[in-house]
Design an enzyme around this catalytic site. Structure first.
Site, short mmCIF file in Angstrom:
data_model
loop_
_atom_site.label_atom_id
_atom_site.label_comp_id
_atom_site.label_asym_id
_atom_site.label_seq_id
_atom_site.Cartn_x
_atom_site.Cartn_y
_atom_site.Cartn_z
N GLU A 126 41.48 36.66 42.48
CA GLU A 126 40.65 37.47 41.59
C GLU A 126 40.73 38.93 41.99
O GLU A 126 40.80 39.27 43.18
CB GLU A 126 39.19 36.99 41.69
CG GLU A 126 38.23 37.61 40.72
CD GLU A 126 36.88 36.90 40.72
OE1 GLU A 126 36.87 35.66 40.81
OE2 GLU A 126 35.85 37.59 40.66
N ASP A 128 38.67 42.44 41.00
CA ASP A 128 37.40 42.78 40.35
C ASP A 128 37.14 44.27 40.21
O ASP A 128 37.27 45.03 41.18
CB ASP A 128 36.22 42.25 41.17
CG ASP A 128 36.07 40.75 41.11
OD1 ASP A 128 36.76 40.11 40.31
OD2 ASP A 128 35.26 40.22 41.90
N GLU A 130 33.47 45.81 38.99
CA GLU A 130 32.11 45.55 38.53
C GLU A 130 31.35 46.88 38.52
O GLU A 130 31.44 47.66 39.47
CB GLU A 130 31.40 44.52 39.41
CG GLU A 130 31.99 43.13 39.28
CD GLU A 130 31.21 42.09 40.06
OE1 GLU A 130 30.83 41.07 39.48
OE2 GLU A 130 30.97 42.32 41.26
#
Length: 299
Positions: A126, A128, A130
């Site tokens: 993953e 990311d 955010e």
């Protein structure tokens, strides 16, 4: 999308001199951005700049996720009942992903807008972005993380040098077999290099889909959970446009499809500028969090 919870008192930078109250001066002094990474190997590229109807599925949130303007704009909304999300129809193994976002305006405290690449399963990979909301006038926090074989805990956090709620800005991920580069308006903010020679797994075998979601995380997202979501301000809405991807879309290009894309001298200077002035947390300098020694890729 598995953020290290910021209520942990260790999850703070002691080295950054930048405070939220000083952000306005940085907004007014923002530098213009550079044209960055070299063009990827075009003979092995799948290029997509189509509509959201063609490229994405609305996965949850009922009617809180919407595609409109002929497929050129997508919005996600959050209210007290539910958030919303979408994911790409295709999987990608290496490439450059660009998306323009306009984040939740006003008092966005407690909300998280996540934009990330992820494979499936307990040993998933993953990458990311955010965006942690904040009270009106205080800056958003950009939270980045990299998971390899199901293990994350590689967080770096930044303030931005502009207000990301006023206009659309481009958030990009460049991912090849040697490194992952996070960019904001074509300015690199983070590089995660392949450290397999140190025994650190690197995400290079699992194709990933593009995901995004808008959700409530007021137990940790803003000041470690001290500031809660003000539901009187709901619905909270983020907007997306100008999605573009250059990359391989299947396993057939798994080996050697992409050449390593190195930052040029100007881009390296920009990276240092961001990390000096806007980085507020770096797991690689958090000795209290890792009393037995920093992770291998940090050494």
């Amino acid at each position: 999308m598995h953020a290290y919870k910021t209520q942990n008192p260790q999850f703070k930078s002691s080295s950054s001199s930048l405070k939220p109250s000083k952000m306005k001066s940085f907004f007014s002094k923002s530098l213009f951005f550079t044209a960055l990474i070299a063009v990827l190997n075009s003979s092995l590229m799948a290029v997509s700049a189509g509509s959201f109807y063609q490229d994405f599925d609305l996965t949850w949130g009922d009617k809180r996720a919407k595609i409109f303007n002929g497929g050129q704009i997508l919005s996600l909304s959050l209210d007290k009942v539910s958030g919303s999300g979408f994911k790409s129809k295709k999987e990608y193994l290496f490439g450059r992903i660009d998306m323009q976002l306009k984040l939740v305006a006003g008092n966005s405290a407690g909300t998280v807008t996540a934009y990330y690449l992820s494979s499936e399963g307990p040993t998933h990979d993953e990458i990311d972005f955010e965006f942690l909301g904040n009270t009106t006038g205080d800056p958003y926090i950009v939270h980045t993380n990299v998971f390899t074989q199901g293990k994350g805990n590689r967080e770096q956090q930044f303030y931005l040098w502009f207000d990301p709620t006023k206009n659309f800005h481009t958030y990009s991920i460049i991912w090849d077999s040697q490194q992952i580069v996070f960019l904001v308006d074509n300015t690199p903010i983070r590089v995660f290099a392949n450290a397999e020679r140190k025994g650190v797994p690197f995400p290079k075998n699992q194709p990933m889909r593009i995901h995004s979601s808008l959700w409530n995380a007021d137990d940790w997202a803003t000041r470690g959970g001290l500031v809660k979501t003000d539901w009187l301000k709901a619905p909270f809405t983020a907007y997306y446009r100008n999605f573009n991807v250059q990359g391989s879309t299947g396993l057939k290009f798994m080996n050697g499809a992409w050449k390593s894309q190195q930052l040029d001298a100007y881009s390296r200077r920009r990276l240092r500028w961001v990390q000096k002035n806007f980085m507020i947390y770096n797991y690689c300098t958090d000795f209290k969090r890792f009393p037995q020694g920093l992770p291998a890729e940090c050494r």
